[in-house]
Design an enzyme around this catalytic site. Structure first.
Site, PDB file in Angstrom:
ATOM      1  N   GLY A 318       0.811  -1.211   0.000  1.00  0.00           N
ATOM      2  CA  GLY A 318       0.000   0.000   0.000  1.00  0.00           C
ATOM      3  C   GLY A 318       0.847   1.264   0.000  1.00  0.00           C
ATOM      4  O   GLY A 318       1.905   1.330  -0.632  1.00  0.00           O
ATOM      5  N   SER A 319       0.413   2.255   0.765  1.00  0.00           N
ATOM      6  CA  SER A 319       1.053   3.580   0.727  1.00  0.00           C
ATOM      7  C   SER A 319       2.496   3.573   1.206  1.00  0.00           C
ATOM      8  O   SER A 319       3.251   4.497   0.894  1.00  0.00           O
ATOM      9  CB  SER A 319       0.238   4.572   1.554  1.00  0.00           C
ATOM     10  N   THR A 320       2.900   2.542   1.952  1.00  0.00           N
ATOM     11  CA  THR A 320       4.303   2.501   2.393  1.00  0.00           C
ATOM     12  C   THR A 320       5.248   2.355   1.201  1.00  0.00           C
ATOM     13  O   THR A 320       6.436   2.670   1.313  1.00  0.00           O
ATOM     14  CB  THR A 320       4.545   1.336   3.378  1.00  0.00           C
ATOM     15  N   PHE A 321       4.714   1.912   0.044  1.00  0.00           N
ATOM     16  CA  PHE A 321       5.557   1.747  -1.140  1.00  0.00           C
ATOM     17  C   PHE A 321       5.777   3.073  -1.869  1.00  0.00           C
ATOM     18  O   PHE A 321       6.636   3.174  -2.751  1.00  0.00           O
ATOM     19  CB  PHE A 321       4.921   0.738  -2.104  1.00  0.00           C
ATOM     20  N   LYS A 322       5.020   4.107  -1.500  1.00  0.00           N
ATOM     21  CA  LYS A 322       5.131   5.391  -2.191  1.00  0.00           C
ATOM     22  C   LYS A 322       6.512   6.013  -2.010  1.00  0.00           C
ATOM     23  O   LYS A 322       6.961   6.799  -2.847  1.00  0.00           O
ATOM     24  CB  LYS A 322       4.039   6.340  -1.698  1.00  0.00           C
TER      25      LYS A 322
END
Length: 470
Positions: A318-322
């Site tokens: 999820g957003s941790t990959f941004k």
């Protein structure tokens, strides 16, 4: 009619032939015994003339990075018997079995079966408390019992119980590593067993006036981990609070890593288990009744408390990959922190991708603000500017296509599309439609933090011997 002299000659030839055949047969038999079965018979003779019992080595201690013990070996005793020697001593075997079973808290029939076996060495009970071992020694001396042995042994003990359970791992009944560091560092921790050798007669009795030969065991090496006991404790408490605050049902994991060298300072996977009793009923797992728990249900233990989620589970980041998409875009020079952008919806392959704050968009913003606001369309746009080839080259460079190689068993492999499309890349830019492991993500984050060096996560800092030499 044959002449008498000719008859005698024939008889002599027959006798000579038989004699020659017998000698040849004896020579062949001697050759067979000497050259074909020589080593085997020599070994059998040695075993018949000598008796030995094993002295287990002391398993190496597992320390944290500051030399605080996380797993150590406590001294215990092992009770064994030489049934042949016991029988030949004339002892009342039924009485021996009854009294020994009472001291050891064992079934009398089971003890009797062992001490009457047709062998020279039988384990009666292992991992016996030293006080019980001393009682057996005293009973043996008072009753002049020959053939019952009490030898020093060791048993694994974990002073912090659940702390770092999945990293440390546990051992089996024979002190062999079964999981975690106990398993992967088995060849260094286990040491080499010693023996007590004694000469025996043909029925297995120890010969008088013959000294026993003691071959000392070689203790295992100590393993010093990169784990910091204090950081591990604080991380576990933080995870437990997060689980309670958010009513998490399927557990959670957390890792603390030093970006300067890849040292794992803490690794937590919940739910966990008590290392001193890993076969106990899982605690905090829905549907488990402790009163009706089957300690042989290994499959349930693996699925629940034994599984290290930080290494063995994959998930959509999820957003941790941004952060990965951001690092790639900055490295490629596509954007700077002040580049103007917006979070207006983006259509890719017929799919419309919106910001999480749909209906109340952030609107025009800088790239830095877009990262802060975690706007999905911002990341889709920079990924499109990079293109599929460049975007996935960075994914590969950050190590997401490969296992990290951390020194723990069962590390899972990430899952990506083999031939990703524009839509796959678009949603991957904000961490969806692929799966990675927690250890892969923190390894990549450390590469961002340290300026681009992708270290292999390290759990073992050093090995030491019993005198502290590295």
């Amino acid at each position: 009619m044959a002449k008498p002299g000719l008859v005698i000659k024939r008889r002599l030839l027959v006798v000579l032939g038989l004699f020659t055949f017998a000698v040849a047969a004896l020579i062949a038999r001697v050759a067979w015994i000497q050259f074909v079965r020589g080593e085997e018979l020599q070994r059998m003779a040695y075993q018949q003339q000598n008796s030995s019992r094993i002295i287990n080595p002391k398993r190496g201690t597992i320390y944290d990075r500051n030399y605080k013990p996380l797993a150590q070996s406590a001294t215990v005793d092992t009770i064994s018997a030489n049934p042949k020697e016991l029988k030949s001593s004339g002892a009342d075997l039924a009485k021996v079995a009854r009294e020994l079973a009472e001291i050891l808290g064992m079934d009398e029939e089971k003890v009797y079966e062992k001490i009457t076996a047709n062998s020279r060495y039988e384990f009666i009970k292992t991992k016996v408390d030293r006080d019980i071992g001393n009682k057996v020694r005293q009973w043996r001396a008072q009753n002049n019992i020959i053939g019952i042995n009490v030898d020093e042994d060791s048993m694994r003990f974990y002073p912090n119980r659940n702390l770092a359970a999945h990293v440390i791992g546990f051992t089996g009944a024979d002190n062999q590593g079964l999981s975690g560091i106990e398993y992967v560092m088995e060849e260094y921790l286990k040491g080499f067993p010693g023996r007590i050798m004694s000469e025996t007669d043909n029925i297995g009795r120890t010969l008088p006036f013959k000294e026993e030969k003691y071959i000392p065991p070689k203790d295992g090496y100590n393993v010093v981990l990169t784990i910091d006991e204090t950081i591990q404790y604080l991380t576990e408490k933080a995870i437990e609070k997060a689980i309670d605050d958010n009513n998490v049902l399927e557990g959670a994991s957390a890792i603390v890593m030093d970006p300067r060298n890849g040292d794992v300072l803490a690794m937590v996977s919940k739910p966990d288990f008590d290392l001193n009793d890993p076969w106990a009923a899982p605690v905090g797992v829905p549907g488990i009744d402790p009163d009706n728990w089957d300690r042989n249900d290994i499959e349930t233990l693996y699925k629940t408390v034994w599984r290290n989620k930080a290494v063995q589970d994959t998930y959509e980041p999820g957003s941790t990959f941004k952060a990965i998409t951001t690092a790639a875009a900055l490295e490629e020079g596509i954007v700077t922190p002040d580049t103007p952008t917006n979070d207006f919806p983006v259509t890719v392959g017929g799919w419309t991708i919106n910001c999480w704050r749909r209906g109340n968009l952030h609107g025009n913003e800088t790239f830095k603000e877009g990262v802060y606001n975690s706007c999905n369309p911002v990341f889709v746009k920079v990924a499109q500017q990079m293109g599929i080839q460049t975007f996935y080259n960075y994914v590969r460079a950050f190590g997401f296509y490969d296992k990290t190689g951390i020194k723990l068993e069962g590390e899972a492999q990430s899952i990506f599309h083999e031939n990703p499309s524009e839509v796959d890349m678009a949603v991957a830019s904000f961490g969806q439609r692929f799966q990675i492991t927690p250890i892969q993500l923190i390894t990549a984050y450390c590469a961002i933090a340290n300026g681009g060096k992708l270290y292999r996560p390290r759990l073992v800092k050093e090995l030491t011997d019993s005198e502290g030499n590295i």
